[in-house]
Design a protein around this motif. Structure first.
Motif, PDB file in Angstrom:
ATOM      1  N   GLN A 138      27.867  -1.509  -4.549  1.00 53.39           N
ATOM      2  CA  GLN A 138      29.302  -1.518  -4.823  1.00 53.39           C
ATOM      3  C   GLN A 138      29.572  -1.243  -6.309  1.00 53.39           C
ATOM      4  O   GLN A 138      30.426  -0.440  -6.661  1.00 53.39           O
ATOM      5  CB  GLN A 138      29.882  -2.869  -4.407  1.00 53.39           C
ATOM      6  CG  GLN A 138      31.381  -2.983  -4.565  1.00 53.39           C
ATOM      7  CD  GLN A 138      31.857  -4.386  -4.273  1.00 53.39           C
ATOM      8  OE1 GLN A 138      31.241  -5.374  -4.691  1.00 53.39           O
ATOM      9  NE2 GLN A 138      32.963  -4.492  -3.549  1.00 53.39           N
ATOM     10  N   GLN A 144      36.471  -4.870  -4.358  1.00 52.53           N
ATOM     11  CA  GLN A 144      36.775  -5.822  -3.293  1.00 52.53           C
ATOM     12  C   GLN A 144      38.229  -6.272  -3.214  1.00 52.53           C
ATOM     13  O   GLN A 144      38.673  -6.738  -2.199  1.00 52.53           O
ATOM     14  CB  GLN A 144      35.860  -7.053  -3.402  1.00 52.53           C
ATOM     15  CG  GLN A 144      35.547  -7.713  -2.094  1.00 52.53           C
ATOM     16  CD  GLN A 144      34.772  -6.823  -1.119  1.00 52.53           C
ATOM     17  OE1 GLN A 144      34.045  -5.929  -1.515  1.00 52.53           O
ATOM     18  NE2 GLN A 144      34.943  -7.051   0.161  1.00 52.53           N
ATOM     19  N   ALA A 175      35.396  -1.630  -1.190  1.00 52.84           N
ATOM     20  CA  ALA A 175      35.205  -2.874  -0.443  1.00 52.84           C
ATOM     21  C   ALA A 175      33.934  -2.835   0.397  1.00 52.84           C
ATOM     22  O   ALA A 175      33.666  -1.853   1.086  1.00 52.84           O
ATOM     23  CB  ALA A 175      36.409  -3.135   0.451  1.00 52.84           C
ATOM     24  N   SER A 227      31.731  -3.795   3.564  1.00 52.90           N
ATOM     25  CA  SER A 227      32.056  -4.018   4.966  1.00 52.90           C
ATOM     26  C   SER A 227      30.779  -4.407   5.700  1.00 52.90           C
ATOM     27  O   SER A 227      29.976  -5.167   5.173  1.00 52.90           O
ATOM     28  CB  SER A 227      32.701  -2.760   5.553  1.00 52.90           C
ATOM     29  OG  SER A 227      33.194  -3.019   6.842  1.00 52.90           O
ATOM     30  N   ASP A 228      30.563  -3.844   6.875  1.00 51.14           N
ATOM     31  CA  ASP A 228      29.412  -4.225   7.693  1.00 51.14           C
ATOM     32  C   ASP A 228      28.086  -3.798   7.074  1.00 51.14           C
ATOM     33  O   ASP A 228      28.025  -2.831   6.321  1.00 51.14           O
ATOM     34  CB  ASP A 228      29.524  -3.596   9.082  1.00 51.14           C
ATOM     35  CG  ASP A 228      30.731  -4.116   9.840  1.00 51.14           C
ATOM     36  OD1 ASP A 228      31.210  -5.213   9.516  1.00 51.14           O
ATOM     37  OD2 ASP A 228      31.189  -3.413  10.747  1.00 51.14           O
ATOM     38  N   GLU A 244      28.074  -0.383   5.036  1.00 58.35           N
ATOM     39  CA  GLU A 244      29.336   0.357   5.133  1.00 58.35           C
ATOM     40  C   GLU A 244      30.207  -0.011   3.935  1.00 58.35           C
ATOM     41  O   GLU A 244      30.368  -1.188   3.618  1.00 58.35           O
ATOM     42  CB  GLU A 244      30.056   0.012   6.430  1.00 58.35           C
ATOM     43  CG  GLU A 244      31.352   0.783   6.603  1.00 58.35           C
ATOM     44  CD  GLU A 244      32.038   0.473   7.912  1.00 58.35           C
ATOM     45  OE1 GLU A 244      31.571   0.958   8.960  1.00 58.35           O
ATOM     46  OE2 GLU A 244      33.031  -0.295   7.878  1.00 58.35           O
ATOM     47  N   GLN A 268      34.058   0.730   2.374  1.00 59.57           N
ATOM     48  CA  GLN A 268      35.385   1.279   2.621  1.00 59.57           C
ATOM     49  C   GLN A 268      36.091   1.436   1.284  1.00 59.57           C
ATOM     50  O   GLN A 268      36.258   0.460   0.547  1.00 59.57           O
ATOM     51  CB  GLN A 268      36.178   0.363   3.540  1.00 59.57           C
ATOM     52  CG  GLN A 268      35.557   0.249   4.905  1.00 59.57           C
ATOM     53  CD  GLN A 268      36.424  -0.498   5.884  1.00 59.57           C
ATOM     54  OE1 GLN A 268      37.601  -0.770   5.636  1.00 59.57           O
ATOM     55  NE2 GLN A 268      35.855  -0.829   7.027  1.00 59.57           N
ATOM     56  N   ILE A 309      35.600   5.956   4.495  1.00 59.00           N
ATOM     57  CA  ILE A 309      34.560   5.018   4.918  1.00 59.00           C
ATOM     58  C   ILE A 309      33.212   5.726   4.960  1.00 59.00           C
ATOM     59  O   ILE A 309      33.069   6.759   5.614  1.00 59.00           O
ATOM     60  CB  ILE A 309      34.902   4.431   6.303  1.00 59.00           C
ATOM     61  CG1 ILE A 309      36.294   3.762   6.245  1.00 59.00           C
ATOM     62  CG2 ILE A 309      33.839   3.433   6.747  1.00 59.00           C
ATOM     63  CD1 ILE A 309      36.898   3.485   7.599  1.00 59.00           C
ATOM     64  N   LYS A 318      28.678   5.181   4.780  1.00 59.37           N
ATOM     65  CA  LYS A 318      27.534   4.294   4.997  1.00 59.37           C
ATOM     66  C   LYS A 318      26.437   4.713   4.025  1.00 59.37           C
ATOM     67  O   LYS A 318      26.245   5.901   3.773  1.00 59.37           O
ATOM     68  CB  LYS A 318      27.048   4.378   6.442  1.00 59.37           C
ATOM     69  CG  LYS A 318      28.062   3.808   7.409  1.00 59.37           C
ATOM     70  CD  LYS A 318      27.519   3.709   8.802  1.00 59.37           C
ATOM     71  CE  LYS A 318      28.594   3.099   9.698  1.00 59.37           C
ATOM     72  NZ  LYS A 318      28.124   2.847  11.027  1.00 59.37           N
TER      73      LYS A 318
END
Length: 153
Positions: free
Chosen positions: A7, A35, A55, A57-58, A70, A72, A136, A138
């Motif tokens: 991130q 975030q 942000a 995610s999974d 993931e 976003q 989005i 990955k």
């Protein structure tokens, strides 16, 4: 080499990009957040306009047991003089530019690799003059050196 470091690396990448409008002019004061973003009652209302939130995610493992994260990127822009209703085109332009730059690099910070699967989503329910979307992606995290971890234990 966790999702949090990924991130941070993506925030750094975005801050180095020259984000441009459809007409080629540069976006001024485009904010990049991790975030979340400041609350609306903060002292500077301009930080509520024209921003990207990176942000987490999974997070899952792939068939080789490598972590796939993931991310976003939630994008919001404010276009007060938008008689031509170009806000969604501006968002598409931003997402295309970011996508092209990240795919050209393929690996950021020397260790995080973008996966081929991406998604672009538009939010049709925004306040007047505001436009929002999500880009989005990955990312594959580097393998963990188990030998090094065992030595630490």
């Amino acid at each position: 080499m966790t999702d949090i470091e990924l991130q941070k690396a993506l925030v750094k990448e975005l801050k180095q990009m020259e984000l441009k409008h459809l007409d080629g002019s540069r976006w001024e004061d485009f904010h990049i957040y991790r975030q979340g973003k400041p609350y609306k009652n903060d002292s500077d209302p301009d930080d509520q306009e024209n921003y990207i939130i990176v942000a987490l995610s999974d997070e899952d493992t792939d068939k080789d047991e490598r972590m796939i994260v993931e991310i976003q990127m939630l994008i919001s822009i404010y276009l007060y003089d938008d008689e031509n209703k170009t806000g969604d085109l501006e968002l598409a332009n931003l997402m295309n530019y970011i996508d092209r730059k990240l795919r050209e690099k393929r690996i950021i910070d020397g260790k995080y690799e973008i996966e081929p699967e991406i998604h672009k989503r538009f939010n049709p329910d925004c306040y007047p003059y505001f436009y929002e979307s999500a880009y989005i992606t990955k990312w594959k995290l580097p393998e963990i050196d188990m030998k090094g971890i065992v030595e630490l234990i």
